[in-house]
Structures are given as structure tokens and as C-alpha cells.
Design a protein around this motif. Structure first.
Motif, PDB file in Angstrom:
ATOM      1  N   ALA A 116     -39.260   2.554 -13.540  1.00 45.94           N
ATOM      2  CA  ALA A 116     -41.093   2.967 -13.378  1.00 45.94           C
ATOM      3  C   ALA A 116     -41.179   3.553 -14.413  1.00 45.94           C
ATOM      4  O   ALA A 116     -42.064   3.737 -15.469  1.00 45.94           O
ATOM      5  CB  ALA A 116     -41.356   3.399 -11.713  1.00 45.94           C
ATOM      6  N   GLU A 117     -40.287   4.707 -14.440  1.00 48.59           N
ATOM      7  CA  GLU A 117     -40.961   6.128 -16.060  1.00 48.59           C
ATOM      8  C   GLU A 117     -40.780   5.062 -17.211  1.00 48.59           C
ATOM      9  O   GLU A 117     -40.901   5.209 -17.817  1.00 48.59           O
ATOM     10  CB  GLU A 117     -39.863   7.152 -15.523  1.00 48.59           C
ATOM     11  CG  GLU A 117     -40.282   7.955 -13.971  1.00 48.59           C
ATOM     12  CD  GLU A 117     -40.814   9.038 -14.246  1.00 48.59           C
ATOM     13  OE1 GLU A 117     -40.149   9.941 -15.627  1.00 48.59           O
ATOM     14  OE2 GLU A 117     -41.057   9.840 -13.314  1.00 48.59           O
ATOM     15  N   LYS A 120     -42.825   1.753 -17.002  1.00 55.38           N
ATOM     16  CA  LYS A 120     -43.757   1.446 -16.091  1.00 55.38           C
ATOM     17  C   LYS A 120     -44.499   0.400 -15.954  1.00 55.38           C
ATOM     18  O   LYS A 120     -43.882  -0.544 -14.678  1.00 55.38           O
ATOM     19  CB  LYS A 120     -44.672   2.466 -17.536  1.00 55.38           C
ATOM     20  CG  LYS A 120     -44.243   3.449 -18.195  1.00 55.38           C
ATOM     21  CD  LYS A 120     -45.191   4.010 -19.544  1.00 55.38           C
ATOM     22  CE  LYS A 120     -44.605   4.860 -20.148  1.00 55.38           C
ATOM     23  NZ  LYS A 120     -44.328   4.952 -20.695  1.00 55.38           N
ATOM     24  N   LYS A 141     -43.339   4.782  -5.971  1.00 51.22           N
ATOM     25  CA  LYS A 141     -42.968   5.156  -7.906  1.00 51.22           C
ATOM     26  C   LYS A 141     -43.018   3.662  -8.409  1.00 51.22           C
ATOM     27  O   LYS A 141     -44.585   3.514  -9.402  1.00 51.22           O
ATOM     28  CB  LYS A 141     -41.134   5.450  -7.992  1.00 51.22           C
ATOM     29  CG  LYS A 141     -42.013   6.158 -10.139  1.00 51.22           C
ATOM     30  CD  LYS A 141     -42.947   7.216  -9.150  1.00 51.22           C
ATOM     31  CE  LYS A 141     -42.247   8.697  -9.907  1.00 51.22           C
ATOM     32  NZ  LYS A 141     -40.961   9.547  -9.546  1.00 51.22           N
ATOM     33  N   GLU A 144     -47.290   3.109  -8.071  1.00 49.47           N
ATOM     34  CA  GLU A 144     -47.960   4.730  -9.115  1.00 49.47           C
ATOM     35  C   GLU A 144     -48.302   4.174 -10.858  1.00 49.47           C
ATOM     36  O   GLU A 144     -49.430   4.508 -11.098  1.00 49.47           O
ATOM     37  CB  GLU A 144     -47.311   5.179  -8.408  1.00 49.47           C
ATOM     38  CG  GLU A 144     -47.794   6.516  -8.972  1.00 49.47           C
ATOM     39  CD  GLU A 144     -47.238   8.434  -8.480  1.00 49.47           C
ATOM     40  OE1 GLU A 144     -46.447   7.824  -7.681  1.00 49.47           O
ATOM     41  OE2 GLU A 144     -47.291   8.789  -9.885  1.00 49.47           O
ATOM     42  N   TYR A 145     -46.851   3.664 -10.852  1.00 50.29           N
ATOM     43  CA  TYR A 145     -46.904   3.139 -12.647  1.00 50.29           C
ATOM     44  C   TYR A 145     -47.734   1.869 -12.855  1.00 50.29           C
ATOM     45  O   TYR A 145     -47.231   1.354 -14.377  1.00 50.29           O
ATOM     46  CB  TYR A 145     -46.101   3.462 -13.254  1.00 50.29           C
ATOM     47  CG  TYR A 145     -45.348   5.215 -12.978  1.00 50.29           C
ATOM     48  CD1 TYR A 145     -45.676   6.173 -12.700  1.00 50.29           C
ATOM     49  CD2 TYR A 145     -44.462   5.639 -12.523  1.00 50.29           C
ATOM     50  CE1 TYR A 145     -45.745   7.152 -12.351  1.00 50.29           C
ATOM     51  CE2 TYR A 145     -43.873   7.134 -12.719  1.00 50.29           C
ATOM     52  CZ  TYR A 145     -45.224   7.751 -12.963  1.00 50.29           C
ATOM     53  OH  TYR A 145     -45.060   9.602 -12.379  1.00 50.29           O
ATOM     54  N   GLY A 146     -47.864   1.571 -11.913  1.00 53.18           N
ATOM     55  CA  GLY A 146     -49.207   0.588 -11.867  1.00 53.18           C
ATOM     56  C   GLY A 146     -47.581  -0.994 -12.281  1.00 53.18           C
ATOM     57  O   GLY A 146     -48.383  -2.056 -12.861  1.00 53.18           O
TER      58      GLY A 146
END
Lengths: 189, 274
Positions: A116-117, A120, A141, A144-146
Motif C-alpha cells: 500500500a505504501e 498506493k 491500510k 486508507e491509501y486508496g
């Protein structure tokens, strides 16, 4: 094949995983656009039977991820047993032997959170059958990041705890049976 | 996505701060793992952002030391990957036997479980008395633990199994004394081991070794730092010295790939040939 909107697909699976993955991965065509990374909970000493077996049955190349390896189209990567699998910002894999997360190494949360980081909103996470709570924080997560999260329908999963935990923790996008997950990946729905 | 970008900047600044203030260089460590550890520590504090941690790191040594422990990988076990130790015994020991005196470097020894495993093998093969082992780690707290040689009793069953699979010749119970909920490693295994502080990211060459073990340490390094470490190993060993890496590590694509040849590929045992 028409391009999916996702640059990476991460899959987390535990109890009953071999069978579930066997219904998804062999269905994907050679030109399937996104690299796939999988954490399957296994005994720390298990050999790579699952990987070789799935590779023989699939058009895509199924292998264990190597450290610093770049994620590439046409490949399905498994976390090596007894290592966490992480994705770096430069879209390469790294490995770690850090503490167990959710009593597991490899842990699904570690792969999902780092994916996710790095990717994204271009991340697609899939939580399949399993009898623990791993993957739920990672699913959260990704949302949260789309990114997008699909969970196997607990009703049809061999073990329903893991899918239910993910549904409870995150606002998941779809809850689907295995054949519908394949349809989604093939853009039939 | 400004949150991720901000965090990445903050991680960068935090690592730079640690380097400038304390000399520990984590700037070339794989980011995903180190960022996870930073965020894990952040979640355990009352601080809101990594920037706030940065202030804490600067002004509070105790807090820095906690973070340093977070950064140390202290997950290890005795005879981890038993097949590696079995192959070491079969392929490397016979060569080591031909030297009059042996020097071995165990880099990144963490809490020492693997060093003691190695010591046991050397003892059983009759090489222990002519061997000097250097066990190094960058974290002194961890080194202190390694020196003590105390292992939790609940690990003994696993270690015994590993020992047997690794081709152990005795009863594993000969190598520890159980007391309360811990086991104390046989003290005679310590006499040939020097534990000392060495950082692969910042320190230099170590001496002329016959065998260097560095397993599951370099997976945390970015490519440049991996190259530095492998170069350090090369310069710290005699010609035809052995280098043992973790099962998922390799010399492929490193600057020094051609300076080594594999001895047993699957066990990640190499030999310096240049």
C-alpha cells in the motif's frame, strides 16, 4: 489483455490456501497485466512444493520472491517460508526475519502494508480463506491509501475467520466467491 | 497521498539525525523494514509524527537506545536452517582441518545462538581448541546478551531438534544447564569466542579469516551497503576463505560476484578465489 487499473495484486491466504489459489492462479492468462505477490502461511520448514506445483499448472511464472527482485508482469511471487516479504518504494522486494506478526512469518499484514505504501491507490489486495486475523490491518491500510480490497465470501471459504476479520476491520470493496474473484481479475465483471 | 510522502521525508531526516548525532548509519538500510519499525515505535509512544520522534531522538539518549534496539534484528535460533550446518560440517570442516590455526568471524551475531551452534560443531570435530572466533554486532546491549549465553527454556525442544537435523553427534543436553525457566550454555564454549562491537555500515576490515558467517544480515541492506559489506568480507579473509550467507541471500549482481565461487549453492557457502 485489457489493462487492470492496479499495478500490483497482493494476496493473503492461510488454512485451505493451496486449494483456493489453485482455483485462481491457473486461470490467469500469460499477458495478465499485474504482478502478483502472495503470502501463504506455511510451516517454517516446509519446502517449495506449493510453488512448483502451482507453477506447473499455471501460464504465469510462479516463483519464490528473491530479495531486491523487481516486480514484473507475468510473475506470481510467493513469500519464502520463514521470511517476511516486503515491497520497497522502488517496486522491488525485500525480505526480513524480524519478529512474527500475528504469530506468523511471513505475515500478510507486512506484505499488504508495504504494498500500500509503495503502490498506493494502484494496489489491489485479496484476502482468502484462513483461520486467524492476519491481513485485516493490511487490508485497512490498502483502503486508507486508496487501493481496492476484495475478500473471499466467508460463507464459501474453507476457513471463515480471516475473511470475516478483514471485513470487520476495513471497508472492503467486494465480497466474492473464488470464481467471481477470477471473473473480476479477468475483467468479466 | 501527502501523508506517505511526508513520512518518507521524515524517515530520511530521522536516519540522517541518528547518523550525525550518534554515528550509527541506517541510511542505506532497506526502507520498508526500517520504516515499519519506526512506525511501530511511534505507535507505542504518545507522539503523533515521526518529526516529533526526531526531537526525542536528539535530546533523549534513552529514547534513542530504545529505537536502536528496535533496529537490531535479534531474531535468531540455534542451528537455524539445520541443513546449512550439516553441509558446513561435511564440506567446510574437512578443509578447515588442514590449517594449523583458525580464525572465524561471525558478523551480525545478534544474541549469539548461531555462534554457539558453530562452537558446538567445532568442538565435536576437534577443531575448537585451535580456533579463535570473533562474534560481532553493532548493538552493545545485544552483545551483552550474547556473552551471557542464556536461552529461554521453551526454545530447547526446537533447538534439540535442529541440532539433531544438523548432524549433531552428542546429546544436545550436554551443552546447557537448565535452571528455572532458562538454560545456560556450556561455559566452556565461550572461551574461544571474543564478542565485540563492529558495524558493517561504518567500520573497517577485521583480520585474516578462514571463515566468515553473515547470515540474514545483508537482506536489510540496500545494494550499495551490501557491496560495502561483501567487499569488507573479501578483504577480511585469506585466499580461498569461506563465506556463508543466509538461505535467501546471494552474491549475484554484487560487485564482487566474480571474486567468489559457490561451494554449495543451496547452502549459500562461497569461497574467495581472487
Amino acid at each position: 489483455m485489457e489493462k487492470l487499473d492496479y499495478e500490483v495484486i497482493v494476496i493473503g491466504v492461510s488454512t485451505g490456501g493451496m486449494k483456493a489459489l489453485g482455483e485462481i492462479i491457473p486461470e490467469l492468462p500469460l499477458d495478465f497485466p499485474s504482478p502478483i505477490a502472495i503470502v501463504q502461511h506455511l510451516h517454517p520448514c516446509s519446502d517449495d512444493f506449493l510453488v512448483t506445483d502451482l507453477n506447473e499448472r499455471s501460464k504465469l511464472t510462479v516463483k519464490q520472491a528473491d530479495e531486491k527482485e523487481k516486480l514484473k508482469q507475468g510473475f506470481v511471487y510467493f513469500a519464502p517460508s520463514n521470511y517476511h516479504l516486503l515491497i520497497e518504494n522502488d517496486k522491488t522486494f525485500s525480505l526480513s526475519v524480524n519478529d512474527l506478526v500475528n504469530f506468523a512469518r511471513p505475515a500478510i499484514d507486512v506484505l499488504f502494508e508495504t504494498a500500500a505504501e509503495a503502490f498506493k491507490e494502484k494496489t489491489l489486495g485479496i484476502v482468502l480463506t484462513g483461520a486467524n486475523h492476519d491481513g485485516s490491518q493490511g487490508a485497512k491500510k490498502i483502503k486508507e491509501y486508496g487501493g481496492l480490497v476484495i475478500v473471499q465470501d466467508p460463507e464459501s471459504a474453507e476457513a471463515d475467520i480471516m475473511p470475516r476479520a478483514a471485513i470487520e476491520a476495513a471497508k472492503v470493496d467486494f465480497v466474492l466467491d473464488l470464481d467471481k474473484i477470477v471473473d473480476f481479475l479477468l475483467k468479466k465483471i | 497521498m501527502s501523508k506517505i510522502e511526508n513520512e518518507n521525508i521524515e524517515v530520511e531526516l530521522l536516519l540522517e539525525t541518528i547518523f550525525q548525532k550518534y554515528g550509527y548509519d541506517f541510511r542505506y538500510y532497506s526502507r520498508a523494514s526500517i520504516k515499519r519499525r519506526i512506525k511501530h515505535r511511534l505507535a507505542l509512544t504518545k507522539l503523533n509524527t515521526i518529526s516529533e520522534m526526531l526531537g526525542q531522538v536528539l535530546y533523549d539518549v534513552k529514547f534513542f537506545e530504545t529505537l536502536l534496539l528496535d533496529f537490531s534484528v535479534n531474531v535468531t535460533e540455534m542451528f537455524r536452517d539445520p541443513f546449512f550446518f550439516k553441509i558446513l560440517r561435511k564440506e567446510v570442516i574437512p578443509v578447515l582441518r588442514t590449517y594449523p590455526f583458525l580464525k572465524i568471524w561471525h558478523a551480525g551475531c545478534a544474541t549469539g545462538e548461531e555462534v554457539y551452534s558453530l562452537a558446538i560443531i567445532l568442538k565435536e570435530e576437534g577443531l575448537y581448541d585451535k580456533t579463535q572466533i570473533y562474534a560481532t554486532d553493532f548493538n552493545e546491549v545485544i552483545l551483552h546478551k550474547a556473552k551471557q549465553g542464556i536461552i529461554p527454556l521453551d526454545q530447547i525442544k526446537q533447538y534439540t531438534l535442529n541440532y539433531q537435523k544438523a548432524g549433531g553427534k552428542e546429546s544436545f543436553a550436554n551443552y546447557y544447564t537448565a535452571k528455572y525457566d532458562s538454560a545456560l550454555i556450556d561455559q566452556s564454549l565461550k572461551k574461544g569466542i571474543v564478542f565485540s562491537d563492529h558495524n558493517l555500515a561504518t567500520d573497517g576490515v577485521f583480520g585474516e579469516m578462514n571463515l566468515i558467517l553473515c547470515r540474514n544480515v545483508m537482506i536489510y541492506f540496500q545494494k550499495e551497503l551490501q557491496n560495502r559489506a561483501i567487499g569488507l568480507f573479501k578483504d577480511s579473509m585469506c585466499n580461498l576463505g569461506f563465506l556463508c550467507l543466509g538461505t535467501k541471500e546471494s552474491l549475484m549482481f554484487s560487485e564482487y560476484e566474480n571474486d567468489f565461487e559457490p561451494v554449495v549453492k543451496k547452502a549459500k557457502i562461497f569461497r574467495r578465489i581472487k
